[in-house]
Design an enzyme around this catalytic site. Structure first.
Site, PDB file in Angstrom:
ATOM      1  N   THR A  48      73.836  50.739  47.666  1.00 55.86           N
ATOM      2  CA  THR A  48      74.416  50.035  46.521  1.00 55.86           C
ATOM      3  C   THR A  48      73.268  49.486  45.680  1.00 55.86           C
ATOM      4  O   THR A  48      72.169  49.265  46.188  1.00 55.86           O
ATOM      5  CB  THR A  48      75.354  48.906  46.975  1.00 55.86           C
ATOM      6  OG1 THR A  48      74.620  47.968  47.743  1.00 55.86           O
ATOM      7  CG2 THR A  48      76.496  49.457  47.810  1.00 55.86           C
ATOM      8  N   THR A  50      72.051  46.576  43.931  1.00 53.70           N
ATOM      9  CA  THR A  50      71.180  45.419  44.199  1.00 53.70           C
ATOM     10  C   THR A  50      70.458  45.575  45.531  1.00 53.70           C
ATOM     11  O   THR A  50      69.261  45.310  45.648  1.00 53.70           O
ATOM     12  CB  THR A  50      71.985  44.108  44.213  1.00 53.70           C
ATOM     13  OG1 THR A  50      72.747  44.026  43.028  1.00 53.70           O
ATOM     14  CG2 THR A  50      71.084  42.896  44.335  1.00 53.70           C
ATOM     15  N   CYS A  51      71.202  46.006  46.535  1.00 51.53           N
ATOM     16  CA  CYS A  51      70.622  46.180  47.860  1.00 51.53           C
ATOM     17  C   CYS A  51      69.457  47.148  47.812  1.00 51.53           C
ATOM     18  O   CYS A  51      68.382  46.884  48.368  1.00 51.53           O
ATOM     19  CB  CYS A  51      71.673  46.712  48.838  1.00 51.53           C
ATOM     20  SG  CYS A  51      73.195  45.761  48.850  1.00 51.53           S
ATOM     21  N   SER A  52      69.687  48.270  47.144  1.00 51.74           N
ATOM     22  CA  SER A  52      68.695  49.337  47.152  1.00 51.74           C
ATOM     23  C   SER A  52      67.530  49.080  46.230  1.00 51.74           C
ATOM     24  O   SER A  52      66.407  49.505  46.517  1.00 51.74           O
ATOM     25  CB  SER A  52      69.329  50.656  46.712  1.00 51.74           C
ATOM     26  OG  SER A  52      70.376  50.981  47.572  1.00 51.74           O
ATOM     27  N   VAL A  56      66.121  45.158  49.429  1.00 51.75           N
ATOM     28  CA  VAL A  56      65.293  45.851  50.416  1.00 51.75           C
ATOM     29  C   VAL A  56      63.841  46.032  49.952  1.00 51.75           C
ATOM     30  O   VAL A  56      62.910  45.711  50.694  1.00 51.75           O
ATOM     31  CB  VAL A  56      65.933  47.203  50.807  1.00 51.75           C
ATOM     32  CG1 VAL A  56      64.968  48.057  51.597  1.00 51.75           C
ATOM     33  CG2 VAL A  56      67.205  46.975  51.595  1.00 51.75           C
TER      34      VAL A  56
END
Lengths: 162, 233
Positions: A48, A50-52, A56
């Site tokens: 997704t 923001t996560c990616s 992270v």
């Protein structure tokens, strides 16, 4: 389960991952964290935005700094299966220290009291975004986002706390 | 005859459920949106936070009412409606209903237990991509792959396997469609943490009615390949 908080001991739980030989392994959180300083951070979903693109990479980029401040392990958890986590981890070829662990059935996330119901988005039960600093199983810092934001759970914020 | 039997067993199953005293929490396999097994009875349920994706207006996947307990679909049945999602070529999150995909059309729908898993990635999906041209030559309007994975994962998987427009990759994120056709595969008790997924299958659907159904036991890969479908058409 009430959300985990500063001063609590983290529960034990089993997470899965594929090792370098592509073998499925399961690991207990306590075995990774007992007697050590670890960062446990979680994302609502592999792949997704923001996560990616932010959460992270922040930890990957700061990993050396974090390690120089005594952090032994940097663990990324998501409610995704280990196949997906493996594929996602592969998109970060420069990653040296962050371990991608799958909490496929959300059992550990629930044990921490940090689940997030995203069924309305077609995502089922996921994890809230958070970052914990844990020393010998005791939570020292618990930065949990209220919703999907990305403010307190970043690597920068944890770095300042070390 | 098979249809009558299926209808009977469906109504039996439904009747049984309705007659049980407390239906508030149906058995975990069929509970909505839950991927875990029932020992986790912790009831902490957060109200959905407004999660902002870059691209979309808030999409609503919630189905009205209690989850449908369904007997497994068979040939001759009309497909139930459901909403599936995907990212289009401009990276917009879109939804499509099963009825839009199948009404007045000839469609091949096939399902995999999991994106990025070996058999699915190395054989099942590529097989359909390879045979897409031949299937379309036989009059197929749509070829779609369904999995109980979210749309982000399906998009990444599509990219990873370099798939273009030949096969649509659709997310049955909450497993609603999969459950509605009784094809769920409960992998919750496996240490691997896969939750409830779909059994592997391939079906040929004509104007919303299942004409050919090749349903595997679990994740086996014996009857549900593209070749099998081509032979049967």
């Amino acid at each position: 389960m009430a959300p985990i908080a500063v001063g609590d001991s983290i529960p034990d739980g089993t997470l899965a991952y594929f090792d370098e030989q592509d073998q499925l392994q399961s690991v207990s959180i306590h075995s990774l964290a007992a007697g050590k300083k670890v960062i446990l951070f979680a994302v609502p979903g592999a792949f997704t935005p923001t996560c990616s693109m932010k959460h992270v990479p922040g930890f990957i980029d700061r990993a050396d700094e974090l390690k120089s401040k005594g952090v032994d392990e940097i663990l990324c958890i998501s409610v995704n299966d280990p196949f997906v986590m493996k594929a996602w981890a592969k998109t970060y070829p420069d990653n040296k220290h962050v371990k991608f662990l799958a909490d496929g059935s959300a059992s550990y996330t629930k044990a921490l009291g940090l689940e997030l119901d995203l069924s309305e988005k077609g995502l089922g039960t996921r994890s809230r975004r958070f970052a914990l600093l844990v020393e010998d199983l005791k939570v020292k810092v618990a930065n949990v986002e209220a919703g999907g934001e990305f403010t307190v759970s970043s690597a920068e914020v944890i770095l300042k706390a070390l | 005859m098979a249809m009558a039997a299926a209808a009977t067993s469906a109504s039996f199953a439904l009747a049984k459920l309705l007659s049980s005293p407390k239906i508030k929490q149906p058995i975990s396999l069929l509970a909505p949106h839950k991927k875990t097994n029932s020992i986790f009875s912790s009831s902490a349920s957060f109200t959905p936070f407004p999660l902002k994706f870059h691209h979309s207006k808030p999409l609503n996947f919630s189905t009205t009412g209690a989850p449908k307990i369904s007997a497994t679909i068979s040939s001759g049945d009309k497909l139930p409606d459901a909403t599936l999602s995907y990212f289009d070529s401009s990276d917009e999150l879109k939804t499509v209903s099963v009825s839009e995909l199948t009404t007045n059309k000839k469609a091949i729908l096939f399902a995999v237990p999991g994106a990025f898993t070996p058999t699915c990635s190395q054989k099942h999906l590529p097989g359909f991509v390879e045979k897409a041209g031949e299937l379309k030559a036989k009059g197929m309007d749509t070829i779609a792959c369904i999995s109980v994975n979210d749309a982000f994962v399906m998009k990444a998987w599509k990219k990873d396997l370099n798939i273009g427009d030949e096969v649509l990759l659709l997310s049955d994120g909450n497993g609603d469609f999969t459950k509605a056709i009784g094809c769920e595969l409960d992998l919750s008790d496996k240490p691997i943490g896969l939750g409830v997924r779909s059994r592997r299958y391939a079906m040929y659907v004509e104007d919303g009615v299942v004409k050919i159904l090749n349903l595997e036991e679990g994740g086996a890969f014996n009857v549900s390949s593209a070749e099998d479908m081509l032979k049967a058409l």
